[in-house]
Design a protein around this motif. Structure first.
Motif, PDB file in Angstrom:
ATOM      1  N   ASN A 191      20.910  57.309  85.113  1.00 23.84           N
ATOM      2  CA  ASN A 191      21.443  56.101  84.486  1.00 23.84           C
ATOM      3  C   ASN A 191      22.950  56.134  84.624  1.00 23.84           C
ATOM      4  O   ASN A 191      23.575  57.177  84.457  1.00 23.84           O
ATOM      5  N   GLU A 192      23.509  54.967  84.918  1.00 18.88           N
ATOM      6  CA  GLU A 192      24.930  54.889  85.223  1.00 18.88           C
ATOM      7  C   GLU A 192      25.550  53.711  84.484  1.00 18.88           C
ATOM      8  O   GLU A 192      25.056  52.587  84.579  1.00 18.88           O
ATOM      9  N   LEU A 193      26.615  53.993  83.755  1.00 22.05           N
ATOM     10  CA  LEU A 193      27.377  52.935  83.117  1.00 22.05           C
ATOM     11  C   LEU A 193      28.387  52.411  84.124  1.00 22.05           C
ATOM     12  O   LEU A 193      29.159  53.170  84.705  1.00 22.05           O
ATOM     13  N   ASN A 194      28.379  51.111  84.352  1.00 22.59           N
ATOM     14  CA  ASN A 194      29.351  50.455  85.225  1.00 22.59           C
ATOM     15  C   ASN A 194      30.331  49.727  84.310  1.00 22.59           C
ATOM     16  O   ASN A 194      29.938  48.801  83.593  1.00 22.59           O
ATOM     17  N   THR A 195      31.596  50.147  84.320  1.00 19.17           N
ATOM     18  CA  THR A 195      32.583  49.646  83.376  1.00 19.17           C
ATOM     19  C   THR A 195      33.945  49.501  84.033  1.00 19.17           C
ATOM     20  O   THR A 195      34.204  50.107  85.070  1.00 19.17           O
ATOM     21  N   ARG A 196      34.809  48.728  83.424  1.00 15.34           N
ATOM     22  CA  ARG A 196      36.185  48.598  83.881  1.00 15.34           C
ATOM     23  C   ARG A 196      37.118  49.527  83.107  1.00 15.34           C
ATOM     24  O   ARG A 196      38.230  49.777  83.529  1.00 15.34           O
ATOM     25  N   GLY A 199      28.153  62.459  71.389  1.00 13.81           N
ATOM     26  CA  GLY A 199      28.547  63.842  71.643  1.00 13.81           C
ATOM     27  C   GLY A 199      28.573  64.218  73.109  1.00 13.81           C
ATOM     28  O   GLY A 199      28.546  65.388  73.455  1.00 13.81           O
ATOM     29  N   TRP A 200      28.603  63.211  73.984  1.00 16.63           N
ATOM     30  CA  TRP A 200      28.631  63.497  75.414  1.00 16.63           C
ATOM     31  C   TRP A 200      29.972  64.078  75.818  1.00 16.63           C
ATOM     32  O   TRP A 200      31.012  63.774  75.231  1.00 16.63           O
ATOM     33  N   SER A 201      29.952  64.897  76.862  1.00 13.42           N
ATOM     34  CA  SER A 201      31.177  65.343  77.517  1.00 13.42           C
ATOM     35  C   SER A 201      31.157  64.783  78.934  1.00 13.42           C
ATOM     36  O   SER A 201      30.138  64.260  79.391  1.00 13.42           O
ATOM     37  N   PHE A 202      32.291  64.891  79.614  1.00 15.59           N
ATOM     38  CA  PHE A 202      32.442  64.197  80.892  1.00 15.59           C
ATOM     39  C   PHE A 202      33.103  65.102  81.922  1.00 15.59           C
ATOM     40  O   PHE A 202      33.998  65.869  81.602  1.00 15.59           O
ATOM     41  N   GLU A 203      32.648  64.964  83.150  1.00 18.02           N
ATOM     42  CA  GLU A 203      33.149  65.764  84.272  1.00 18.02           C
ATOM     43  C   GLU A 203      33.551  64.825  85.404  1.00 18.02           C
ATOM     44  O   GLU A 203      32.708  64.090  85.923  1.00 18.02           O
ATOM     45  N   ARG A 251      27.553  64.462  80.551  1.00 16.00           N
ATOM     46  CA  ARG A 251      26.799  65.668  80.192  1.00 16.00           C
ATOM     47  C   ARG A 251      26.422  65.656  78.721  1.00 16.00           C
ATOM     48  O   ARG A 251      27.205  65.257  77.880  1.00 16.00           O
ATOM     49  N   GLN A 252      25.223  66.125  78.456  1.00 13.94           N
ATOM     50  CA  GLN A 252      24.795  66.438  77.096  1.00 13.94           C
ATOM     51  C   GLN A 252      24.592  67.942  77.102  1.00 13.94           C
ATOM     52  O   GLN A 252      23.630  68.430  77.689  1.00 13.94           O
ATOM     53  N   GLY A 285      25.997  58.933  84.693  1.00 13.73           N
ATOM     54  CA  GLY A 285      27.315  58.818  85.292  1.00 13.73           C
ATOM     55  C   GLY A 285      28.019  57.558  84.820  1.00 13.73           C
ATOM     56  O   GLY A 285      27.416  56.669  84.221  1.00 13.73           O
ATOM     57  N   ILE A 286      29.317  57.509  85.105  1.00 18.11           N
ATOM     58  CA  ILE A 286      30.105  56.316  84.828  1.00 18.11           C
ATOM     59  C   ILE A 286      30.805  55.926  86.124  1.00 18.11           C
ATOM     60  O   ILE A 286      31.484  56.740  86.748  1.00 18.11           O
TER      61      ILE A 286
END
Length: 113
Positions: A13-18, A32-36, A50-51, A58-59
């Motif tokens: 699943n992927e968030l598509n955002t500006r 509580g997600w972290s991001f790489e 990441r959880q 992804g974003i």
């Protein structure tokens, strides 16, 4: 053990955002997600969600004129055994690779484990 995910299941699943900073702040605080970061040459970095130690999504940054008018959204990917063969079947069933015959969108990929 197979190195390919089973056919027909949602795998990403992927968030598509500006506004990736706002998205990371929101989902980090609420879930509580972290991001790489994952650098992509010539584009804004992709971001792995990441959880704990598990990659859960992804974003993607909707940047550039090709995304004008595209609303921010979550986009789901379904594992398929053969993207080309399945895309041909989708076409003959009245859909498109990213839009089914009723208008719902998803991505199809053949992911390696």
């Amino acid at each position: 053990m197979s190195d390919v995910r089973p056919h027909g299941i949602f795998v990403w699943n992927e968030l598509n955002t500006r506004d990736i900073a706002a998205a990371k702040a929101f989902y980090g605080a609420t879930l509580g997600w972290s991001f790489e970061p994952m650098p992509i040459e010539g584009r804004a970095d992709y971001c792995i969600i990441r959880q704990g130690d598990t990659r859960v999504g992804g974003i993607f940054v909707l940047g550039g004129p090709e995304f004008d008018g595209v609303p921010e959204h979550w986009f789901s990917y379904i594992a398929v055994d053969d993207v080309d063969a399945r895309a041909a079947a989708v076409d003959s069933a009245g859909g498109a690779v990213l839009r089914d015959s009723q208008g719902a969108v998803s991505g199809w990929i053949t992911p390696a484990m």
